[in-house]
Design an enzyme around this catalytic site. Structure first.
Site, PDB file in Angstrom:
ATOM      1  N   CYS A  44       0.816  -1.226   0.000  1.00  0.00           N
ATOM      2  CA  CYS A  44       0.000   0.000   0.000  1.00  0.00           C
ATOM      3  C   CYS A  44       0.847   1.273   0.000  1.00  0.00           C
ATOM      4  CB  CYS A  44      -0.942   0.021   1.198  1.00  0.00           C
ATOM      5  SG  CYS A  44      -2.116  -1.334   1.192  1.00  0.00           S
TER       6      CYS A  44
ATOM      7  N   HIS B 107      -3.365   7.551   2.103  1.00  0.00           N
ATOM      8  CA  HIS B 107      -3.715   6.226   1.590  1.00  0.00           C
ATOM      9  C   HIS B 107      -5.127   5.919   2.085  1.00  0.00           C
ATOM     10  CE1 HIS B 107      -3.952   2.059   0.765  1.00  0.00           C
ATOM     11  NE2 HIS B 107      -3.712   1.660   2.004  1.00  0.00           N
TER      12      HIS B 107
ATOM     13  N   ASN C  61      -9.970  -0.111  -0.361  1.00  0.00           N
ATOM     14  CA  ASN C  61      -8.513   0.011  -0.325  1.00  0.00           C
ATOM     15  C   ASN C  61      -7.927  -0.501  -1.644  1.00  0.00           C
ATOM     16  OD1 ASN C  61      -5.780  -0.223   0.137  1.00  0.00           O
ATOM     17  ND2 ASN C  61      -5.984  -1.103   2.183  1.00  0.00           N
TER      18      ASN C  61
HETATM   19  N1  ACO Z   1     -18.382  -8.225   9.010  1.00  0.00           N
HETATM   20  C1  ACO Z   1     -18.860  -8.426  10.244  1.00  0.00           C
HETATM   21  N2  ACO Z   1     -18.085  -8.741  11.286  1.00  0.00           N
HETATM   22  C2  ACO Z   1     -16.764  -8.836  11.060  1.00  0.00           C
HETATM   23  C3  ACO Z   1     -16.201  -8.658   9.791  1.00  0.00           C
HETATM   24  C4  ACO Z   1     -17.063  -8.339   8.737  1.00  0.00           C
HETATM   25  N3  ACO Z   1     -16.626  -8.115   7.486  1.00  0.00           N
HETATM   26  N4  ACO Z   1     -14.865  -8.824   9.878  1.00  0.00           N
HETATM   27  C5  ACO Z   1     -14.592  -9.099  11.161  1.00  0.00           C
HETATM   28  N5  ACO Z   1     -15.731  -9.129  11.881  1.00  0.00           N
HETATM   29  C6  ACO Z   1     -15.927  -9.389  13.310  1.00  0.00           C
HETATM   30  C7  ACO Z   1     -14.752 -10.091  13.944  1.00  0.00           C
HETATM   31  O1  ACO Z   1     -14.830 -11.486  13.731  1.00  0.00           O
HETATM   32  C8  ACO Z   1     -14.931  -9.721  15.388  1.00  0.00           C
HETATM   33  O2  ACO Z   1     -15.937 -10.543  15.946  1.00  0.00           O
HETATM   34  P1  ACO Z   1     -15.825 -11.050  17.475  1.00  0.00           P
HETATM   35  O3  ACO Z   1     -15.815  -9.811  18.315  1.00  0.00           O
HETATM   36  O4  ACO Z   1     -17.061 -11.879  17.614  1.00  0.00           O
HETATM   37  O5  ACO Z   1     -14.549 -11.809  17.543  1.00  0.00           O
HETATM   38  C9  ACO Z   1     -15.479  -8.294  15.335  1.00  0.00           C
HETATM   39  O6  ACO Z   1     -15.999  -8.133  14.000  1.00  0.00           O
HETATM   40  C10 ACO Z   1     -14.434  -7.226  15.593  1.00  0.00           C
HETATM   41  O7  ACO Z   1     -13.279  -7.528  14.845  1.00  0.00           O
HETATM   42  P2  ACO Z   1     -12.018  -6.592  14.839  1.00  0.00           P
HETATM   43  O8  ACO Z   1     -10.995  -7.193  13.938  1.00  0.00           O
HETATM   44  O9  ACO Z   1     -11.617  -6.277  16.243  1.00  0.00           O
HETATM   45  O10 ACO Z   1     -12.652  -5.271  14.194  1.00  0.00           O
HETATM   46  P3  ACO Z   1     -11.993  -3.881  13.949  1.00  0.00           P
HETATM   47  O11 ACO Z   1     -12.773  -2.831  14.604  1.00  0.00           O
HETATM   48  O12 ACO Z   1     -10.507  -3.903  14.212  1.00  0.00           O
HETATM   49  O13 ACO Z   1     -12.208  -3.680  12.388  1.00  0.00           O
HETATM   50  C11 ACO Z   1     -10.905  -3.886  10.380  1.00  0.00           C
HETATM   51  C12 ACO Z   1     -11.644  -4.618  11.494  1.00  0.00           C
HETATM   52  C13 ACO Z   1     -11.900  -3.073   9.602  1.00  0.00           C
HETATM   53  C14 ACO Z   1     -10.234  -4.916   9.489  1.00  0.00           C
HETATM   54  C15 ACO Z   1      -9.845  -2.949  10.995  1.00  0.00           C
HETATM   55  O14 ACO Z   1      -9.084  -3.634  11.955  1.00  0.00           O
HETATM   56  C16 ACO Z   1      -8.917  -2.388   9.955  1.00  0.00           C
HETATM   57  O15 ACO Z   1      -9.311  -1.627   9.110  1.00  0.00           O
HETATM   58  N6  ACO Z   1      -7.609  -2.695  10.035  1.00  0.00           N
HETATM   59  C17 ACO Z   1      -6.641  -2.196   9.122  1.00  0.00           C
HETATM   60  C18 ACO Z   1      -6.567  -3.148   8.005  1.00  0.00           C
HETATM   61  C19 ACO Z   1      -6.112  -2.524   6.738  1.00  0.00           C
HETATM   62  O16 ACO Z   1      -6.488  -1.444   6.373  1.00  0.00           O
HETATM   63  N7  ACO Z   1      -5.279  -3.271   6.019  1.00  0.00           N
HETATM   64  C20 ACO Z   1      -4.882  -2.915   4.718  1.00  0.00           C
HETATM   65  C21 ACO Z   1      -3.441  -2.861   4.530  1.00  0.00           C
HETATM   66  S1  ACO Z   1      -2.681  -1.851   5.675  1.00  0.00           S
HETATM   67  C22 ACO Z   1      -3.306  -0.403   5.284  1.00  0.00           C
HETATM   68  O17 ACO Z   1      -3.597  -0.171   4.151  1.00  0.00           O
HETATM   69  C23 ACO Z   1      -3.425   0.584   6.343  1.00  0.00           C
END
Ligand code: ACO
Length: 323
Positions: free
Chosen positions: A114, A250, A280
């Protein structure tokens, strides 16, 4: 002193729209969950017949047209991608052929996930400032949906496809002021694609070719790292945060973007946000956001822009640019 000025921007998104509602049919998720956690409401998915090189080519063509420059006048092509169409030739060499760019010009791809566009910009800026190129095309293009496991709700809701490009030209006026490129390979287990051709095709039977991510942990490191790099960038350029006109981040997650804007005390109406419309798009996301805000008239000549990115590696980077 010579600097690299942005003289044209371009971008392209594939036609096919996949909404959060569409994804509700595919995995256990909801439009509300995706919007609240990421700010994304739809993404674009590359067509069966399209490839990443098409996204790069159309975006680059638009940047050349915007600058009024023909391919003959380009000396350097850098394409940032982690989803190239072939192992080689590079997308950059294919682009050189497809756009009729001068034979003999320098062309190569950059792999920094990214952060790839910032890496490409940083490299091209160094070429231009040191006389290695007069005009440089920097492209970010990604077919991220090709490496998505559509059954993994933790990743498939986040990514989309697209291409973006800028054309740089050597100038005596300020352009790219400073760029900062970093990596820390120890974070690989948090975000990676397990298989690549170096492991041999037999390994593809045991290794996945899709994105693996521990999103929550990535999120925390991303927020901390991006707020740090903002300080590093402003310090290096001896610029106060009040002087920044636009943050062009980004586009991964609206909450990560908001955290960086808060660090800058920048109101969200000075932040270019396009993540909702395309998800993304990895290395393509900054040039897509930039081109969007240039074409709709938000970003004006002479304004000070801050670009920042974070991604697999981990890699991260930033650039301060006088547009
Ligand atoms: N739909 C519904 N529920 C979901 C989904 C989904 N698509 N995905 C995960 N969950 C659930 C999980 O299983 C978890 O359930 P649980 O509490 O029963 O265990 C709950 O939602 C919370 O999960 P978290 O991972 O803690 O959620 P979070 O608030 O961190 O959001 C997300 C997840 C959106 C992936 C976030 O962590 C994020 O954006 N991270 C950065 C990832 C990213 O952008 N990566 C790209 C490359 S790096 C970059 O570009 C910055």
């Amino acid at each position: 002193m010579t600097s690299a000025r942005i003289i044209g921007t371009g971008s392209y998104l594939p036609q096919r729209v996949v909404t959060n509602r569409d994804l509700e049919q595919q995995v256990e998720t909801s439009d509300q969950w995706i919007r609240e956690r990421t700010g994304i409401y739809e993404r674009r998915v590359i067509g069966e017949e399209e490839c990443c090189g098409d996204l790069a080519r159309i975006a680059a063509q638009r940047a050349l047209e915007a600058a009024g420059i023909s391919g003959d006048d380009v000396d350097l092509i850098v394409v940032a991608t982690c989803t190239p169409d072939r192992v080689f030739p590079s997308l950059a060499s294919s682009l050189q052929r497809d756009l009729g760019i001068r034979p003999g010009a320098t062309a190569f791809d950059v792999s920094a996930a990214c952060s790839g566009f910032i890496y490409g910009l940083g490299i091209a800026d160094r070429f231009v400032r040191t006389g290695g190129a007069e005009r440089a095309l920097v492209v970010g293009a990604e077919a991220m949906t090709r490496i998505l496991d559509w059954d993994d709700r933790g990743t498939c809701v986040l990514f989309g496809d697209g291409g973006g490009a800028v054309l740089l030209e050597a100038a005596e006026r300020p352009g790219v002021l400073t760029t900062h490129l970093h990596s820390d390979g120890r974070y690989e287990p948090l975000l990676y694609v397990p298989w690549g051709p170096g492991q041999g095709y037999a390994a593809l039977g045991t290794q996945s070719g899709y994105i693996h991510m521990r999103g929550n942990e990535v999120f925390k490191v991303a927020v901390n790292t991006l707020t740090r790099i903002v300080e590093e960038t402003l310090d290096a350029a001896q610029v106060d945060k009040t002087e920044v006109d636009w943050l062009v981040p980004h586009q991964a997650n609206i909450r990560i973007i908001q955290a960086t804007a808060k660090k800058l005390d920048l109101h969200m109406d000075r932040v270019v946000v396009t993540v909702g419309e395309h998800g993304n798009t990895s290395a393509a996301s900054i040039p897509i956001a930039l081109d969007t805000a240039v074409r709709d008239g938000r970003i004006q000549r002479g304004e000070l822009l801050l670009f920042e990115a974070f991604g697999g590696g981990f890699t991260w980077g930033s650039a301060l640019v006088r547009y």
